[in-house]
Write a protein that holds these residues in place. Sequence first.
Motif, PDB file in Angstrom:
ATOM      1  N   ARG A 223       0.834  -1.211   0.000  1.00 40.55           N
ATOM      2  CA  ARG A 223       0.000   0.000   0.000  1.00 40.55           C
ATOM      3  C   ARG A 223       0.866   1.257   0.000  1.00 40.55           C
ATOM      4  O   ARG A 223       0.649   2.183  -0.782  1.00 40.55           O
ATOM      5  N   GLU A 224       1.868   1.273   0.860  1.00 40.24           N
ATOM      6  CA  GLU A 224       2.768   2.427   0.926  1.00 40.24           C
ATOM      7  C   GLU A 224       3.568   2.570  -0.376  1.00 40.24           C
ATOM      8  O   GLU A 224       3.741   3.675  -0.892  1.00 40.24           O
TER       9      GLU A 224
ATOM     10  N   ASP B 216       2.690   1.531  -3.392  1.00 39.65           N
ATOM     11  CA  ASP B 216       1.795   2.013  -4.443  1.00 39.65           C
ATOM     12  C   ASP B 216       1.527   3.505  -4.308  1.00 39.65           C
ATOM     13  O   ASP B 216       1.456   4.225  -5.307  1.00 39.65           O
ATOM     14  N   ASP B 217       1.392   3.983  -3.081  1.00 40.18           N
ATOM     15  CA  ASP B 217       1.205   5.425  -2.865  1.00 40.18           C
ATOM     16  C   ASP B 217       2.416   6.214  -3.367  1.00 40.18           C
ATOM     17  O   ASP B 217       2.267   7.256  -4.011  1.00 40.18           O
ATOM     18  N   VAL B 218       3.610   5.711  -3.090  1.00 40.35           N
ATOM     19  CA  VAL B 218       4.832   6.376  -3.542  1.00 40.35           C
ATOM     20  C   VAL B 218       4.882   6.395  -5.072  1.00 40.35           C
ATOM     21  O   VAL B 218       5.205   7.418  -5.681  1.00 40.35           O
TER      22      VAL B 218
ATOM     23  N   VAL C  50       2.367   6.256  -7.238  1.00 37.52           N
ATOM     24  CA  VAL C  50       1.357   7.183  -7.763  1.00 37.52           C
ATOM     25  C   VAL C  50       1.799   8.635  -7.555  1.00 37.52           C
ATOM     26  O   VAL C  50       1.605   9.481  -8.433  1.00 37.52           O
ATOM     27  N   ASP C  51       2.430   8.918  -6.419  1.00 37.53           N
ATOM     28  CA  ASP C  51       2.896  10.280  -6.144  1.00 37.53           C
ATOM     29  C   ASP C  51       3.972  10.735  -7.136  1.00 37.53           C
ATOM     30  O   ASP C  51       4.158  11.924  -7.345  1.00 37.53           O
TER      31      ASP C  51
ATOM     32  N   SER D 232      -2.262   6.202 -12.797  1.00 36.09           N
ATOM     33  CA  SER D 232      -2.726   5.446 -11.634  1.00 36.09           C
ATOM     34  C   SER D 232      -2.088   4.062 -11.696  1.00 36.09           C
ATOM     35  O   SER D 232      -1.621   3.623 -12.752  1.00 36.09           O
TER      36      SER D 232
ATOM     37  N   THR E 160      -3.691  15.310  -7.843  1.00 28.36           N
ATOM     38  CA  THR E 160      -4.462  14.088  -7.713  1.00 28.36           C
ATOM     39  C   THR E 160      -4.619  13.491  -9.098  1.00 28.36           C
ATOM     40  O   THR E 160      -4.668  14.207 -10.090  1.00 28.36           O
TER      41      THR E 160
ATOM     42  N   ASP F  98      -7.047   6.958  -9.007  1.00 28.64           N
ATOM     43  CA  ASP F  98      -6.109   6.427  -8.037  1.00 28.64           C
ATOM     44  C   ASP F  98      -6.807   5.778  -6.849  1.00 28.64           C
ATOM     45  O   ASP F  98      -6.376   4.749  -6.372  1.00 28.64           O
ATOM     46  N   GLN F  99      -7.867   6.384  -6.396  1.00 32.24           N
ATOM     47  CA  GLN F  99      -8.512   5.843  -5.203  1.00 32.24           C
ATOM     48  C   GLN F  99      -9.063   4.444  -5.420  1.00 32.24           C
ATOM     49  O   GLN F  99      -8.914   3.582  -4.577  1.00 32.24           O
TER      50      GLN F  99
ATOM     51  N   ARG G 138      -6.334   1.529  -5.338  1.00 32.50           N
ATOM     52  CA  ARG G 138      -5.591   1.220  -4.110  1.00 32.50           C
ATOM     53  C   ARG G 138      -6.296   0.198  -3.286  1.00 32.50           C
ATOM     54  O   ARG G 138      -7.398  -0.036  -3.234  1.00 32.50           O
TER      55      ARG G 138
END
Length: 150
Positions: A61-62, A64-66, A68-69, A75, A142, A146-147, A150
């Motif tokens: 999860r972390e 994937d967030d990195v 996407v950022d 996405s 954003t 993306d939401q 995840r």
Amino acid sequence: MSARSKARKRALDMLYVAEVRELPIADVLATETVRHLDNPERASSWDYARQVVTGVDEARREIDDVIVDHAQGWSIARMPVLDRCILRMGVWEIRFNPEVPDAVAISEAVELAQSLSTDDSAGFVNGVLGAVAGGRAPSGRTVAGDQESR
């Protein structure tokens, strides 16, 4: 090819199989453990491959967030499966494995993308991981979709 390079390829194979077949990482690791025991000549790549796969799974999860950022306009769901798996491995090495220099993690990921993915993948992987290693991220951005990915 070094033992670590072989391990990365082996880890990529496991991550890809889990993703495409929608299998839990634990199931893929169990299958690969049996294969590992049946092929002792592949032992040099097993420990690090298992470490990478387990690390990616635990921090997914972390990670994937990195991604996407740093993947401007992309996405996770929109990325080709192979590129997504390569990026996850690269981010894990950059962010969670201090034994691997960032330049090595990026170089190895780019090499995998060049040899296994699309013509544009190596540049994409290089750009995303370079931004991750440099700590750069677009601020306040954003990305649609993306939401749900995840």
